[in-house]
Design a protein around this motif. Structure first.
Motif, short mmCIF file in Angstrom:
data_model
loop_
_atom_site.label_atom_id
_atom_site.label_comp_id
_atom_site.label_asym_id
_atom_site.label_seq_id
_atom_site.Cartn_x
_atom_site.Cartn_y
_atom_site.Cartn_z
N UNK A 1 0.88 -1.17 0.00
CA UNK A 1 0.00 0.00 0.00
C UNK A 1 0.92 1.22 0.00
N UNK A 2 0.80 2.05 -1.03
CA UNK A 2 1.80 3.13 -1.19
C UNK A 2 1.21 4.53 -1.01
N UNK A 3 -0.13 4.63 -1.00
CA UNK A 3 -0.75 5.96 -0.88
C UNK A 3 -1.97 5.87 0.02
N UNK A 4 -2.30 6.95 0.72
CA UNK A 4 -3.54 6.94 1.51
C UNK A 4 -4.75 6.84 0.58
N UNK A 5 -5.79 6.17 1.06
CA UNK A 5 -7.02 6.05 0.27
C UNK A 5 -8.23 6.33 1.16
N UNK A 6 -9.17 7.05 0.61
CA UNK A 6 -10.49 7.20 1.26
C UNK A 6 -11.51 6.62 0.30
N UNK A 7 -12.30 5.68 0.78
CA UNK A 7 -13.32 5.06 -0.07
C UNK A 7 -12.72 4.41 -1.31
N UNK A 8 -11.51 3.88 -1.20
CA UNK A 8 -10.88 3.19 -2.33
C UNK A 8 -10.21 4.12 -3.32
N UNK A 9 -10.25 5.43 -3.06
CA UNK A 9 -9.63 6.39 -3.99
C UNK A 9 -8.42 7.04 -3.34
N UNK A 10 -7.37 7.21 -4.13
CA UNK A 10 -6.16 7.83 -3.62
C UNK A 10 -6.44 9.24 -3.14
N UNK A 11 -5.80 9.58 -2.02
CA UNK A 11 -5.97 10.94 -1.50
C UNK A 11 -4.64 11.40 -0.91
N UNK A 12 -4.62 12.61 -0.37
CA UNK A 12 -3.39 13.12 0.25
C UNK A 12 -3.37 12.72 1.72
N UNK B 1 -12.80 1.88 5.29
CA UNK B 1 -13.23 3.11 4.62
C UNK B 1 -12.02 3.98 4.32
N UNK B 2 -11.01 3.87 5.18
CA UNK B 2 -9.76 4.61 4.94
C UNK B 2 -8.60 3.64 5.08
N UNK B 3 -7.67 3.69 4.10
CA UNK B 3 -6.46 2.88 4.20
C UNK B 3 -5.26 3.83 4.29
N UNK B 4 -4.41 3.59 5.27
CA UNK B 4 -3.24 4.45 5.49
C UNK B 4 -1.98 3.62 5.28
N UNK B 5 -1.09 4.03 4.38
CA UNK B 5 0.09 3.22 4.07
C UNK B 5 1.15 3.34 5.15
N UNK B 6 1.44 2.23 5.80
CA UNK B 6 2.43 2.24 6.89
C UNK B 6 3.77 1.72 6.39
N UNK B 7 4.83 2.20 7.03
CA UNK B 7 6.16 1.68 6.73
C UNK B 7 6.24 0.22 7.18
#
Ligand code: SF4
Length: 867
Positions: free
Chosen positions: A59-70, A432-438
């Protein structure tokens, strides 16, 4: 190229690693000879960590609702959702479910945010599934969660008792240390386990007891020590509080004969164990999941601790009860207070502790009572009481008992955040939100192993994409929720210093956990921190961290024997494989580690299999009152009759079956809340499919439309085992990629063989049969990696024109040595020791994880020769 000293990502042994980055996402790995836990050794998992640091599936980018976000939007969104839930429904309407994979600094800030600022103790961890019964047992007996033993004690013991621990597979470097002690000083080894595992190969005695009878055995041992004058009465008198009726109650039903019957053991073996224990002062009893993951886990822990306290086998070199943890930083989580049942830094929720921690943190909303333990927490999610849930670095949709309930709960939860390094897990599907962790290899911080040694984990690579360390993610959310000053950390060292200061704050010797010597570390000192153990030799002075300074004997009763139920005639046990780790998100990437066990097996006694019409290799449905899943049958002489065993590692990602998490009941130990994974009522049933087969392919097919499949990494691609009904020719279209085709279809016999070739090289091949033989997979797997032109005739025949004998299932992952090769070498060259085998064919000469397996093969061949 610089050598970086860090710590292994996997088990609680906590081995030191010396890593050298050799390229982009590439490294060379060796054991750190200066690390006190492993002194340069690594097991197969640690040795092959380098194969698991690729970026596939990250997982390389934050996502909200399956869409890339900042990151900015994602952090704001998470903070607002949690704050809204708290404002509307109160602090107990939100929860964190975290992991023993987190570093101590990650754990610390998550615990501080939930318990000090959100105002709830609803933070629990997957360590609840692994060692919380040991925690509860320690607190009951010692007053504090302290493991009173270190690995050096294993070197100094004259007797080591392993209870419910397949140490050779689950803590291999500790097992090698035990074997070295046996070699050096003749240390005796007793294994107490319902299964005959490879750990038993090096033992003097194996007590294959009835599951759940550990309390009866330990109570019997204590009664025997009492009868034989083997108690340390001076130690008891001076340092241990004994409940009034303790000895009288113990004597009831704890004689040798009753104990043997309760444990289903021979009185001769039980007497041999009791006598050995009674006359050996330097004894360590090491225990693990077989003790902890039980509905009476805490009592089982206390039954062990009772024996050590009453015989004075504690606080002295080479003695003590030793709970060995499953996860790399389960112990660090215990230290910060990451369990819902502790507050922080080994403090509970006593009013004085709450006030101390509130002051230290300047906490806006300190939690004042324990929170929900893991199983209860997900029950609360399912019942709608938790409105916002954050899952960090773990996969509860697979690992918790009654995993179907967990999935329903996640699906129903109004707001789920998952921070993970892996893009697609069985749990993150519900996020609902995915956050990319190290990931490991990118993280910087500390971990604590089973013997209380704190080690640095150091970054080898920069985090890829927009991945960030967990401590940073939690800190940013805390700041966005309005607590900027309390979470003003710039680096892990800032957090570690605060953690050390909290451990020392108003301690005054009340708790052994005290890191005051680290409270003023500079950043440079933190960076250079050497492994160090806290609590040099706990309880050496006979003082325990209870109000009166005495330890407690805890009266524990043996469980009544339950008979098998007609509908559920078997007892299901679950556990680990040697070369895999938890849900395989890392080890599943390693072709070498995937070879030891390519499919999830249900191990069963041959007579049970016969009774159910099951043969070796059949597909079997294992059902419990909770759920069902499919496994490949393996007949095992190590299983007791009436008991079956399945591994915990497989998920929806790797297989249509093998889902051990669906099977255990959501019942827990009443003291610790730890689920009982070891004794689930079960039944088995052979599954009949019209055909079976396998696919080898450079790329894994997106969809595998068969009734059963299991996909594992091999050399240059994937091996997919298949079974199903209907026309197997359909599979050619469904599973083979584009390219030139070679096909051989024998409709009369129901055999399908097809290969896809691109640019002259093999890219995939499929073999299906209705009732015939399938070709040797390993020769075909080697064709996938071969640079030479594919030979269609050989591929359709499934063998080389100049055949080589199959090497069999891989035993030695380091040198890729199979079972057949080892057996041939032992029998053909009359090899009698593991060292002989190593000299002849190299197997067992690197990490040593396969040495018990080689020992077993030598024994079996010797036995067969004498038969
Ligand atoms: S025993 Fe193996 S898995 Fe455990 S820490 Fe050591 S190298 Fe890692």
């Amino acid at each position: 190229m610089n050598e970086i000293r860090t710590t292994c990502a996997y088990c609680g042994v906590g081995c030191g690693i010396s890593a050298t980055v050799t390229g982009e996402r590439e490294m060379a790995i060796a054991g750190d000879p200066a690390h006190p836990a492993n002194r340069g050794k690594l097991c197969s998992k640690g040795t092959h960590l380098g194969e698991t640091v690729g970026l596939e599936g990250r997982l390389l980018h934050p996502e909200i609702g399956g869409k890339r976000t900042t990151w900015e939007r994602a952090i704001r969104h998470v903070a607002r959702k949690f704050a809204d839930a708290v404002a509307r429904h109160g602090p107990d309407s939100v929860a964190f479910y975290v992991s023993g994979q987190l570093l101590t600094e990650d754990y610390y800030v998550a615990n501080k945010l939930m318990k000090g600022f959100i105002g709830s103790a609803n933070i629990d961890t997957n360590s609840r599934l692994c060692m919380s019964s040991a925690v509860a047992g320690h607190v009951r007996a010692f007053g504090e969660d302290v493991v009173p033993v270190g690995y050096d004690d294993l070197d100094q013991a004259d007797l080591i008792v392993l209870v419910g621990s397949n140490t050779a597979w689950c803590h291999p470097v500790v097992y090698q240390r035990i074997m070295a002690a046996r070699e050096a000083r003749g240390t005796k080894l007793v294994v107490i386990d319902p299964r005959r595992t490879e750990t038993c190969e090096g033992a003097d005695l194996h007590l294959q007891l009835r599951p759940g009878s550990d309390v009866a055995l330990m109570n019997g041992l204590l009664a025997y020590c009492s009868d034989k004058g083997a108690l340390d009465t001076a130690f008891l008198h001076a340092h241990v509080a004994v409940p009034g009726n303790f000895w009288k109650a113990l004597q009831c039903g704890s004689d040798l004969w009753t104990t043997s019957a309760a444990c289903d053991l021979s009185p001769v073996d039980v007497h041999a164990f009791f006598e050995l224990f009674a006359r050996t002062r330097r004894t360590v009893t090491l225990f693990s999941q077989g003790v902890n993951q039980s509905l009476r886990g805490t009592d089982q822990v206390n039954a062990i601790v009772n024996v050590h306290l009453a015989t004075g086998r504690i606080g002295k070199p080479g003695t003590g009860p030793f709970s060995i943890t499953g996860q790399p930083n389960a112990m660090g989580g215990r230290e910060v207070g990451g369990l819902a049942t502790t507050l922080a830094a080994h403090r509970d929720f006593a009013p004085g502790n709450i006030e101390d921690v509130r002051r230290f943190w300047a906490a806006a909303n300190i939690a004042t009572k324990p929170g929900l333990k893991a199983v209860d927490l997900f029950r609360a999610v399912g019942e709608g009481r938790i409105k916002a849930l954050w899952v960090m670095a773990t996969n509860p949709a697979v690992s918790l008992p009654d995993a179907s309930m967990v999935r329903q709960a996640l699906a129903a939860c109004p707001f789920v955040v998952v921070s993970d390094c892996v893009a697609e897990t069985d749990t993150s599907r519900f996020a609902h939100v995915k956050l990319p962790a190290a990931a490991w290899g990118e993280k910087d911080g500390t971990v604590t192993n089973s013997e209380r040694t704190i080690s640095r984990q150091r970054a080898l690579f920069p985090p890829p994409g927009e991945a960030r360390p967990d401590w940073w993610i939690v800190t940013e959310v805390a700041r966005a929720m309005g607590w900027r000053n309390a979470f003003a950390y710039d680096r892990p060292a800032d957090i570690y210093r605060e953690h050390a200061r909290l451990s020392a704050y108003r301690n005054g010797g009340a708790r052994l956990f005290d890191l005051s010597r680290h409270a003023a570390l500079t950043n440079a000192e933190y960076d250079a921190l050497e492994p160090s153990q806290w609590g040099a030799r706990p309880f050496a002075d006979g003082r325990f961290p209870t109000p009166d300074g005495r330890a407690r004997l805890v009266a524990v009763e043996a469980a009544p024997q339950g008979g098998a139920l007609r509908k559920w005639p078997l007892t299901l046990n679950t556990g680990r494989y040697r070369d895999h780790w938890h849900t395989m998100t890392r080890t599943g990437q390693s072709p070498r580690l995937s070879q030891h066990r390519r499919e999830p097996l249900v191990e069963m006694h041959a007579l049970d299999a016969e009774e159910h019409g099951i043969d070796e290799g059949d597909l079997v449905r294992v059902a419990t009152p909770q759920g069902a899943s499919v496994f490949r049958a393996a007949l095992s002489p190590g299983q007791r009759r009436g008991e079956v065993f399945v591994p915990i590692h497989w998920t929806d990602r790797q297989s249509s079956g093998g889902r051990a998490g669906l099977l255990p009941r959501d019942l827990v130990d009443p003291h610790s809340g730890q689920p009982g994974f070891k004794t689930t009522p079960a039944r088995v049933e052979k599954l009949a499919f019209e055909w079976r087969g396998f696919l080898i392919a450079r790329s894994r097919p997106e969809a595998i439309p068969t009734a059963y499949f299991t996909a594992v990494r091999v050399g240059e691609g994937w091996l997919v085992e298949l079974a199903g009904d209907g026309d197997p020719e359909d599979l050619v279209r469904a599973l083979l990629p584009r390219g030139d085709r070679a096909e051989n279809v024998d409709r009369a016999r129901g055999n399908v063989r097809a290969a896809a070739i691109d640019g002259g090289l093999l890219i995939a091949a499929l073999y299906v049969t209705r009732d015939g033989k399938l070709p040797d997979r390993d020769w075909l797997i080697a064709r996938l990696a071969a640079a030479e032109e594919a030979n269609s005739v050989e591929l359709l025949a499934g063998r080389s024109a100049t055949p080589v004998p199959p090497k069999g299932p891989i035993v030695c992952a380091c040198f890729d040595v199979g079972l057949n090769t080892i057996v041939d070498a032992i029998a053909g060259q009359s090899l009698v020791t593991v060292e002989d085998v190593g000299t002849a064919i190299a197997a067992g000469t690197n990490c040593g994880s396969c040495r018990p397996a080689i020992q077993r093969l030598i024994g079996e061949i010797k036995e067969a020769a004498h038969a």
